[in-house]
Design a protein around this motif. Structure first.
Motif, short mmCIF file in Angstrom:
data_model
loop_
_atom_site.label_atom_id
_atom_site.label_comp_id
_atom_site.label_asym_id
_atom_site.label_seq_id
_atom_site.Cartn_x
_atom_site.Cartn_y
_atom_site.Cartn_z
N PRO A 87 0.83 -1.21 0.00
CA PRO A 87 0.00 0.00 0.00
C PRO A 87 0.86 1.26 0.00
O PRO A 87 1.93 1.30 0.61
N ARG A 88 0.37 2.27 -0.71
CA ARG A 88 1.08 3.55 -0.76
C ARG A 88 0.18 4.59 -0.10
O ARG A 88 -1.01 4.68 -0.40
N VAL A 89 0.75 5.35 0.83
CA VAL A 89 0.02 6.41 1.54
C VAL A 89 0.79 7.70 1.34
O VAL A 89 2.00 7.75 1.56
N GLU A 90 0.09 8.73 0.90
CA GLU A 90 0.71 10.04 0.68
C GLU A 90 0.01 11.10 1.51
O GLU A 90 -1.20 11.05 1.70
N TYR A 91 0.80 12.05 1.98
CA TYR A 91 0.29 13.17 2.76
C TYR A 91 0.62 14.45 2.02
O TYR A 91 1.71 14.60 1.47
N LYS A 92 -0.35 15.37 2.03
CA LYS A 92 -0.07 16.69 1.47
C LYS A 92 -0.84 17.74 2.24
O LYS A 92 -1.80 17.44 2.94
N LEU A 93 -0.37 18.97 2.11
CA LEU A 93 -0.99 20.09 2.81
C LEU A 93 -2.34 20.42 2.21
O LEU A 93 -2.50 20.42 0.99
N THR A 94 -3.30 20.71 3.05
CA THR A 94 -4.60 21.21 2.61
C THR A 94 -4.44 22.72 2.36
O THR A 94 -3.40 23.30 2.70
N PRO A 95 -5.45 23.37 1.80
CA PRO A 95 -5.38 24.83 1.69
C PRO A 95 -5.12 25.50 3.05
O PRO A 95 -4.35 26.46 3.13
N LEU A 96 -5.72 24.98 4.10
CA LEU A 96 -5.47 25.51 5.44
C LEU A 96 -4.01 25.30 5.84
O LEU A 96 -3.36 26.18 6.40
N GLY A 97 -3.48 24.12 5.54
CA GLY A 97 -2.08 23.82 5.83
C GLY A 97 -1.13 24.70 5.03
O GLY A 97 -0.07 25.12 5.54
N LYS A 98 -1.49 25.01 3.79
CA LYS A 98 -0.63 25.87 2.96
C LYS A 98 -0.54 27.28 3.52
O LYS A 98 0.45 27.98 3.28
N GLN A 99 -1.53 27.69 4.29
CA GLN A 99 -1.47 29.01 4.93
C GLN A 99 -0.35 29.08 5.96
O GLN A 99 0.09 30.16 6.34
N LEU A 100 0.15 27.93 6.40
CA LEU A 100 1.26 27.89 7.36
C LEU A 100 2.62 28.11 6.70
O LEU A 100 3.60 28.36 7.40
N ILE A 101 2.72 28.01 5.38
CA ILE A 101 4.01 28.11 4.70
C ILE A 101 4.73 29.43 5.02
O ILE A 101 5.90 29.39 5.41
N PRO A 102 4.09 30.60 4.91
CA PRO A 102 4.82 31.83 5.26
C PRO A 102 5.23 31.88 6.73
O PRO A 102 6.26 32.45 7.08
N ILE A 103 4.44 31.25 7.58
CA ILE A 103 4.78 31.20 9.00
C ILE A 103 6.01 30.33 9.21
O ILE A 103 6.93 30.70 9.95
N MET A 104 6.06 29.17 8.53
CA MET A 104 7.24 28.30 8.63
C MET A 104 8.46 28.99 8.03
O MET A 104 9.56 28.87 8.57
N ASP A 105 8.28 29.72 6.92
CA ASP A 105 9.39 30.48 6.34
C ASP A 105 9.93 31.48 7.35
O ASP A 105 11.15 31.60 7.53
N ALA A 106 9.02 32.21 8.00
CA ALA A 106 9.44 33.20 9.00
C ALA A 106 10.16 32.54 10.17
O ALA A 106 11.16 33.05 10.67
N LEU A 107 9.66 31.38 10.62
CA LEU A 107 10.32 30.66 11.72
C LEU A 107 11.72 30.20 11.32
O LEU A 107 12.66 30.28 12.12
N CYS A 108 11.88 29.74 10.08
CA CYS A 108 13.19 29.32 9.60
C CYS A 108 14.15 30.50 9.56
O CYS A 108 15.31 30.39 9.98
N THR A 109 13.67 31.64 9.07
CA THR A 109 14.50 32.85 9.03
C THR A 109 14.91 33.26 10.44
O THR A 109 16.08 33.55 10.70
N TRP A 110 13.95 33.25 11.35
CA TRP A 110 14.26 33.61 12.73
C TRP A 110 15.23 32.60 13.34
O TRP A 110 16.16 32.98 14.06
N GLY A 111 15.05 31.33 13.05
CA GLY A 111 15.94 30.30 13.58
C GLY A 111 17.37 30.49 13.11
O GLY A 111 18.32 30.29 13.88
N GLU A 112 17.55 30.90 11.85
CA GLU A 112 18.90 31.18 11.35
C GLU A 112 19.52 32.34 12.11
O GLU A 112 20.69 32.27 12.52
N LEU A 113 18.75 33.41 12.30
CA LEU A 113 19.25 34.58 13.04
C LEU A 113 19.55 34.22 14.48
O LEU A 113 20.58 34.60 15.03
N TYR A 114 18.66 33.49 15.09
CA TYR A 114 18.86 33.09 16.48
C TYR A 114 20.11 32.23 16.63
O TYR A 114 20.88 32.41 17.57
#
Length: 122
Positions: A87-114
Motif C-alpha cells: 500500500p502507498r500512503v501520501e500526505y499533502k498540505l490542505t489549503p489551510l495547511g498551505k497558509q502555514l508556509i509563510p509562518i514556517m518560512d518566517a520561523l526558519c528565518t528567525w531560527g537562522e538569526l537566532y
C-alpha cells in the motif's frame, strides 16, 4: 463549561467567549514534531509515509502515525491511500495547511538569526 479561578467558585464560560488564538494555533501545530513534519511535507509535497520515516529518523513509527493523524484530523493535512501492493500512503498540505508556509518560512528565518546571535554558554 466551568472555569476554576484560584480557590474561588467555578465560573461558567459562555459559548460566545472565544478561545485564545495562540492556544488554538498551539493545539493544532504545537509539540515536538508537528512543525518539523509540516516543513518536511511542504518541501516535497505530496510525501509518502516511508519517506517521512527515513527523513525523520528520530521519531518513532507510533509517534509519526499519531502526529500525522492529528494533523489530518485538524484539517492541516490530507491522507491519500492507494490500493496497491504494498500500500502507498501520501500526505499533502490542505489549503489551510498551505497558509502555514509563510509562518514556517518566517520561523526558519528567525531560527537562522537566532542560531547566529543566541548567547553562548561558557
Amino acid at each position: 463549561m466551568e472555569k476554576k479561578m484560584d480557590d474561588k467558585q467555578p465560573q461558567t464560560i459562555s459559548e460566545e467567549e472565544s478561545p485564545n488564538p495562540m492556544m488554538e494555533a498551539m493545539q493544532a501545530i504545537g509539540g515536538k514534531w508537528k512543525l518539523l513534519l509540516l516543513d518536511t511535507i511542504r518541501r516535497e509535497c505530496p510525501k509518502r509515509f516511508g519517506e517521512l520515516r527515513r527523513e525523520m529518523e528520530h521519531i518513532t513509527h507510533t509517534t509519526l502515525t499519531a502526529q500525522l493523524r492529528e494533523l489530518e484530523r485538524d484539517g492541516i493535512l490530507t491522507r491519500a491511500v492507494f490500493p496497491e501492493v504494498p500500500p502507498r500512503v501520501e500526505y499533502k498540505l490542505t489549503p489551510l495547511g498551505k497558509q502555514l508556509i509563510p509562518i514556517m518560512d518566517a520561523l526558519c528565518t528567525w531560527g537562522e538569526l537566532y542560531g547566529k546571535e543566541k548567547p553562548r554558554v561558557k
